[in-house]
Design an enzyme around this catalytic site. Structure first.
Site, PDB file in Angstrom:
ATOM      1  N   GLU A 124      66.743   8.854 -25.477  1.00  0.00           N
ATOM      2  CA  GLU A 124      67.862   8.267 -26.208  1.00  0.00           C
ATOM      3  C   GLU A 124      68.251   9.168 -27.354  1.00  0.00           C
ATOM      4  O   GLU A 124      67.521  10.085 -27.731  1.00  0.00           O
ATOM      5  CB  GLU A 124      67.515   6.874 -26.735  1.00  0.00           C
ATOM      6  CG  GLU A 124      66.411   6.862 -27.779  1.00  0.00           C
ATOM      7  CD  GLU A 124      66.107   5.466 -28.291  1.00  0.00           C
ATOM      8  OE1 GLU A 124      66.872   4.552 -27.968  1.00  0.00           O
ATOM      9  OE2 GLU A 124      65.123   5.307 -29.004  1.00  0.00           O
ATOM     10  N   GLU A 125      69.401   8.883 -27.920  1.00  0.00           N
ATOM     11  CA  GLU A 125      69.890   9.581 -29.112  1.00  0.00           C
ATOM     12  C   GLU A 125      69.931   8.608 -30.271  1.00  0.00           C
ATOM     13  O   GLU A 125      70.498   7.523 -30.155  1.00  0.00           O
ATOM     14  CB  GLU A 125      71.285  10.153 -28.869  1.00  0.00           C
ATOM     15  CG  GLU A 125      71.868  10.866 -30.085  1.00  0.00           C
ATOM     16  CD  GLU A 125      73.271  11.381 -29.845  1.00  0.00           C
ATOM     17  OE1 GLU A 125      73.909  11.836 -30.817  1.00  0.00           O
ATOM     18  OE2 GLU A 125      73.719  11.318 -28.688  1.00  0.00           O
ATOM     19  N   GLY A 126      69.301   8.998 -31.383  1.00  0.00           N
ATOM     20  CA  GLY A 126      69.313   8.174 -32.578  1.00  0.00           C
ATOM     21  C   GLY A 126      70.233   8.755 -33.633  1.00  0.00           C
ATOM     22  O   GLY A 126      70.961   9.730 -33.403  1.00  0.00           O
TER      23      GLY A 126
ATOM     24  N   TYR B 237      69.374  10.315 -36.287  1.00  0.00           N
ATOM     25  CA  TYR B 237      68.889  11.555 -36.896  1.00  0.00           C
ATOM     26  C   TYR B 237      68.195  12.477 -35.898  1.00  0.00           C
ATOM     27  O   TYR B 237      67.518  13.407 -36.307  1.00  0.00           O
ATOM     28  CB  TYR B 237      67.932  11.225 -38.051  1.00  0.00           C
ATOM     29  CG  TYR B 237      68.594  10.414 -39.137  1.00  0.00           C
ATOM     30  CD1 TYR B 237      69.435  11.014 -40.057  1.00  0.00           C
ATOM     31  CD2 TYR B 237      68.399   9.039 -39.220  1.00  0.00           C
ATOM     32  CE1 TYR B 237      70.064  10.277 -41.032  1.00  0.00           C
ATOM     33  CE2 TYR B 237      69.016   8.288 -40.205  1.00  0.00           C
ATOM     34  CZ  TYR B 237      69.850   8.913 -41.109  1.00  0.00           C
ATOM     35  OH  TYR B 237      70.470   8.177 -42.084  1.00  0.00           O
ATOM     36  N   GLY B 238      68.355  12.219 -34.593  1.00  0.00           N
ATOM     37  CA  GLY B 238      67.745  13.128 -33.634  1.00  0.00           C
ATOM     38  C   GLY B 238      67.861  12.643 -32.204  1.00  0.00           C
ATOM     39  O   GLY B 238      68.270  11.515 -31.928  1.00  0.00           O
TER      40      GLY B 238
ATOM     41  N   ASP C 202      64.902   0.985 -42.438  1.00  0.00           N
ATOM     42  CA  ASP C 202      65.682   0.842 -41.204  1.00  0.00           C
ATOM     43  C   ASP C 202      64.841   0.172 -40.126  1.00  0.00           C
ATOM     44  O   ASP C 202      64.789   0.642 -38.981  1.00  0.00           O
ATOM     45  CB  ASP C 202      66.204   2.192 -40.716  1.00  0.00           C
ATOM     46  CG  ASP C 202      67.312   2.035 -39.669  1.00  0.00           C
ATOM     47  OD1 ASP C 202      67.983   0.972 -39.676  1.00  0.00           O
ATOM     48  OD2 ASP C 202      67.518   2.954 -38.858  1.00  0.00           O
TER      49      ASP C 202
END
Length: 470
Positions: A118-120, A122-123, A235
């Site tokens: 996955e893409e978050g 911050y990375g 978060d």
């Protein structure tokens, strides 16, 4: 026998007299120096004798000031002075501890990337295999292209806090590896088969009460450790809680984490993903503490009970509306001083004839029909509007909810689930993204949070109120 005469001396009697006078003066100086040294030596011996006799005062009762001890020659000092010097030498010996030296980072080519997860914010996270050991790990590439000033502070904070947070319920950072370019920085962490958000989306039924207690206890344990190290996560949400098939759950994604103090420093208010953001942050608080993490845990608790995010606001104003629809409107009794928050000045709170029987008030039973009284009390405390009324993570761990039946299920008895992280691509979460670093908080007008148009006065006595939902 007469004294020998210097071969450089003249036969002049006047010159010979001067030389003789110089010799006599030199001899007198040598005798005076020897006498002075003898007197000082006698004084030192007298002082040592007086010390040995316990320094008995004179008959008048006055004690003479001690003389300064001096070393008068290059001869070895006496035994007592030698012992003192040896004692001082032992006390000032420096202790040396073995530490790791500076080492170069390994290259990312030591890992074979298997698939993207996955893409978050911050990375990018991928599943990879360590070629040397054959272990499956999670490889997170930090987003650096949006940081023109160098290495982003979010990445530094994530690395620093992960290195400090060595706990069984916090994801373990193994190492940092580099690519071919300076902006190719990867974090190597333990791999987990699931995140809680994906698991809740795929489950047909919610977790059992005993399973919810097991998961919540572990998350509370990890959060209690972070707060004991003065670390705020900032978060917490279900997609940042990783879980394996052994019933273990860990807190991950520390891109927004940072250290705090007491009193708390002035911090940015634009933190925490919207659905898990506390009311004081939405109302513009710039000084806050670990209570914002506790509010997020309350939202996660409610999501585990219902399989759906508890408060799904479309924007900040809608989020505040949904919060007050669940908890009831704030007042000076429930939340003293909330009017001093910047965005609270625009709130037009309707008058209400009902008064809460407890502080903080219990959440509506209809929202959680299968929750016990102890469980309802816990989630009501976690979602208290007043940050000071929320319990600490340590207090939550000793709550009666975890001691009543059914007890928390042992991790060894936890069910297993098919892994979504091993597939080609994990389904994208339909949730708002976390705030970006450097993004400024917008100026908000909450006048319409209770269904009133801006400028309209809704504080008529006995009028009641209707919340704007949807």
């Amino acid at each position: 026998m007469s004294a020998s005469k210097s071969r450089w001396a003249d036969d002049d009697p006047e010159t010979e007299a001067i030389i003789a006078q110089q010799k006599r003066e030199k001899e007198e100086k040598r005798r005076a120096k020897a006498e002075k040294q003898r007197q000082l030596e006698e004084s030192r011996k007298a002082q040592a004798a007086a010390k040995h006799n316990d320094a008995t005062p004179n008959p008048s009762g006055d004690k003479e000031p001690p003389m300064k001890r001096r070393r008068l020659s290059n001869e070895p000092m006496d035994a007592e002075v030698g012992q003192d010097q040896e004692k001082v030498k032992k006390e000032t010996t420096l202790l040396r501890f073995p530490v790791r030296g500076w080492e170069t980072c390994r290259h990312v080519d030591n890992f074979e990337r298997l698939n993207h997860i996955e893409e978050g914010s911050y990375g990018w996270v991928s599943r990879a295999k360590d070629i040397t050991t054959g272990e499956i790990v999670a490889l997170k590439k930090l987003k650096l292209e949006s940081s023109p000033d160098g290495f982003p502070v979010t990445g530094l904070r994530e690395i620093q806090t992960l290195l400090e947070a060595r706990h069984s319920n916090v994801v373990y950072l193994r190492e940092v590896v580099m690519g071919n370019k300076m902006d190719d920085v990867f974090l190597v962490m333990d791999f987990f088969e699931h995140d809680l958000k994906t698991l809740l989306d795929e489950m047909r039924e919610p977790f059992l009460p005993s399973e919810i207690k097991t998961l919540l206890q572990q998350v509370m344990g990890g959060l209690e450790f972070l707060h004991s190290q003065w670390i705020m996560h900032r978060d917490l949400k279900t997609s940042n809680l990783l879980m394996n098939n052994r019933g273990e759950i860990k807190i991950a994604d520390f891109g927004m984490a940072r250290y705090y103090g007491d009193p708390p420093p002035k911090l940015t208010q634009l933190v925490v993903t919207l659905w898990y953001r506390s009311p004081e942050l939405l109302l513009g608080a710039e000084k806050y503490g670990p209570e914002i993490d506790i509010w997020s845990i309350g939202c996660i608790f409610g999501e585990m009970l219902t399989k759906e995010p508890l408060l799904q606001g479309k924007n900040e104003v809608d989020q505040v509306t949904k919060i007050f629809a669940l908890t009831g409107p704030p007042n000076s009794t429930i939340w003293p001083g909330f009017r001093s928050l910047p965005n609270a000045k625009s709130l037009k709170i309707p008058s209400s004839s009902t008064s809460a029987s407890s502080n903080p008030p219990l959440l509506p039973r209809s929202k959680f029909p299968f929750l016990t009284n102890a469980g309802l009390g816990l989630i009501s405390d976690l979602l208290a509007l007043n940050p000071a009324s929320r319990p600490t993570a340590r207090e939550c761990l000793s709550h009666p909810y975890f001691r009543e039946d059914p007890r928390p299920k042992p991790k060894e008895m936890f069910p297993t689930f098919p892994s979504k992280a091993g597939m080609e691509k994990r389904r994208r979460h339909h949730t708002p993204e976390a705030p970006k670093r450097g993004q400024e908080a917008p100026e908000l007008d909450f006048a319409s949070a209770f269904g009133c148009a801006p400028g309209e006065d809704s504080g008529v006595a006995g009028a009641g109120f209707t919340l704007r939902l949807g």
